[in-house]
Design a protein around this motif. Sequence first.
Motif, mmCIF file in Angstrom:
data_model
loop_
_atom_site.group_PDB
_atom_site.id
_atom_site.type_symbol
_atom_site.label_atom_id
_atom_site.label_comp_id
_atom_site.label_asym_id
_atom_site.label_seq_id
_atom_site.Cartn_x
_atom_site.Cartn_y
_atom_site.Cartn_z
ATOM 1 N N THR A 60 0.834 -1.207 0.000
ATOM 2 C CA THR A 60 0.000 0.000 0.000
ATOM 3 C C THR A 60 0.863 1.249 0.000
ATOM 4 O O THR A 60 0.562 2.230 -0.696
ATOM 5 C CB THR A 60 -0.919 0.014 1.231
ATOM 6 O OG1 THR A 60 -1.529 -1.269 1.385
ATOM 7 C CG2 THR A 60 -2.019 1.044 1.077
ATOM 8 N N ALA A 122 -6.593 5.564 1.936
ATOM 9 C CA ALA A 122 -6.866 4.259 1.333
ATOM 10 C C ALA A 122 -7.063 3.188 2.405
ATOM 11 O O ALA A 122 -7.983 2.358 2.310
ATOM 12 C CB ALA A 122 -5.716 3.869 0.401
ATOM 13 N N GLU A 123 -6.201 3.207 3.438
ATOM 14 C CA GLU A 123 -6.316 2.193 4.496
ATOM 15 C C GLU A 123 -7.638 2.328 5.242
ATOM 16 O O GLU A 123 -8.311 1.335 5.536
ATOM 17 C CB GLU A 123 -5.132 2.332 5.447
ATOM 18 C CG GLU A 123 -4.821 1.071 6.248
ATOM 19 C CD GLU A 123 -5.679 0.957 7.499
ATOM 20 O OE1 GLU A 123 -5.905 -0.179 7.969
ATOM 21 O OE2 GLU A 123 -6.118 1.996 8.007
ATOM 22 N N GLY A 126 -10.476 1.209 2.910
ATOM 23 C CA GLY A 126 -10.510 -0.247 2.779
ATOM 24 C C GLY A 126 -11.144 -0.913 3.988
ATOM 25 O O GLY A 126 -11.968 -1.830 3.856
ATOM 26 N N HIS A 196 -2.912 7.285 -9.746
ATOM 27 C CA HIS A 196 -4.018 6.580 -10.382
ATOM 28 C C HIS A 196 -3.915 6.549 -11.903
ATOM 29 O O HIS A 196 -4.694 5.859 -12.565
ATOM 30 C CB HIS A 196 -5.351 7.191 -9.942
ATOM 31 C CG HIS A 196 -5.721 6.832 -8.544
ATOM 32 N ND1 HIS A 196 -5.307 7.574 -7.452
ATOM 33 C CD2 HIS A 196 -6.433 5.789 -8.030
ATOM 34 C CE1 HIS A 196 -5.763 7.016 -6.346
ATOM 35 N NE2 HIS A 196 -6.446 5.933 -6.661
ATOM 36 N N ALA A 202 -2.099 2.012 -8.666
ATOM 37 C CA ALA A 202 -3.461 2.048 -8.126
ATOM 38 C C ALA A 202 -3.856 0.689 -7.559
ATOM 39 O O ALA A 202 -4.486 0.590 -6.497
ATOM 40 C CB ALA A 202 -4.444 2.482 -9.208
ATOM 41 N N TRP A 206 -4.873 0.226 -3.556
ATOM 42 C CA TRP A 206 -6.195 -0.192 -3.096
ATOM 43 C C TRP A 206 -6.258 -1.681 -2.780
ATOM 44 O O TRP A 206 -6.995 -2.101 -1.883
ATOM 45 C CB TRP A 206 -7.249 0.195 -4.131
ATOM 46 C CG TRP A 206 -7.361 1.679 -4.242
ATOM 47 C CD1 TRP A 206 -6.864 2.479 -5.232
ATOM 48 C CD2 TRP A 206 -7.955 2.568 -3.285
ATOM 49 N NE1 TRP A 206 -7.111 3.801 -4.963
ATOM 50 C CE2 TRP A 206 -7.782 3.889 -3.779
ATOM 51 C CE3 TRP A 206 -8.614 2.382 -2.072
ATOM 52 C CZ2 TRP A 206 -8.254 5.007 -3.095
ATOM 53 C CZ3 TRP A 206 -9.077 3.491 -1.384
ATOM 54 C CH2 TRP A 206 -8.907 4.782 -1.893
ATOM 55 N N ALA A 209 -4.714 -1.917 0.579
ATOM 56 C CA ALA A 209 -5.605 -1.319 1.573
ATOM 57 C C ALA A 209 -6.731 -2.263 1.973
ATOM 58 O O ALA A 209 -7.270 -2.157 3.079
ATOM 59 C CB ALA A 209 -6.192 -0.014 1.035
#
Length: 309
Positions: A60, A122-123, A126, A196, A202, A206, A209
């Motif tokens: 990540t 992101a984390e 997720g 991204h 990306a 993700w 994450a």
Amino acid sequence: MTRTIRRVLCVLPPLLVTVVAVRHRSVLAEGFAHLGQARWPWLLAAVGATCLTWPAAACTRQGAVLERLPGRRLVVTQFAAGAANHLLPTGLGASAVNLRFMTVCGLSAARSSAALALYLLAESAGRVALLGALLLACPGALRLGELLPDGAFGPLLWAAGGVLVLAVGVLAGVRRLRTAASSFLRTALGEARSVHSRPARALALWGGALVFPALQTAALVLVARALALDVPVAHLALAYLAATVAVALVPTPGGLGSVEAALVVALVAVGGAAAVATAVVLTFRVITVWLPLLPGALTLGVLVRSKVI
């Protein structure tokens, strides 16, 4: 002067581990006692899932920046950052270690901060996404009334809103802060667009994450199986994710104390027996926090000494 500071930083993590261990000695003693009652194949699988969280975190972190970071050092840094996270208020230790690592790797302070913000976003997303999916898949499994006292949701919502309004007011009233925030936002949005635009980055961002909290959840499920906690797997996962999302708002070192309490309450809320749930949580925390803590702190000292961070 710099050399003296580095020597202090090398010695400080093990000393902090000793202090934290002494303060939580009763929890440690009880947690290790439960290890002898558990089924070891499940415990070993839980240890394996815990070890995989560090490569997942590294994945990540790599996904949050365009430049290729040195892979082995990145994974080792995540191991050390985990120890720092349990010695400082939640998120602060790991963030400081990773900021330093990225700047040593050649990223500017602004871009390192933007990458850190993207990682945290992101984390969090997720973890919340997995929680939302489980809530939809298992409606009614988690009795929220047992997690929050009556009438607690309203004050919490008002408090969150008040903090947000205060932050906006401060930014609007202080020009220098407003300028700094605008500059950081532009840098962060630029970094996010760049990342991204690269499918591999990306996917790393993700995918990691989602995998990271999934592995943490798997570790708890495996410990629950080791101690024969009679709760469905999906309900265990739901309890863990709900507890960790709630505890993220509590600024204690690594969530020590608050995580244990929230997890016990959450496991009881999905139908677990209180005594067994307590044993599961203590054993889980021994495996995921206390066993890696001293090696992680020593690794952190070595990384500081070798100028990796």
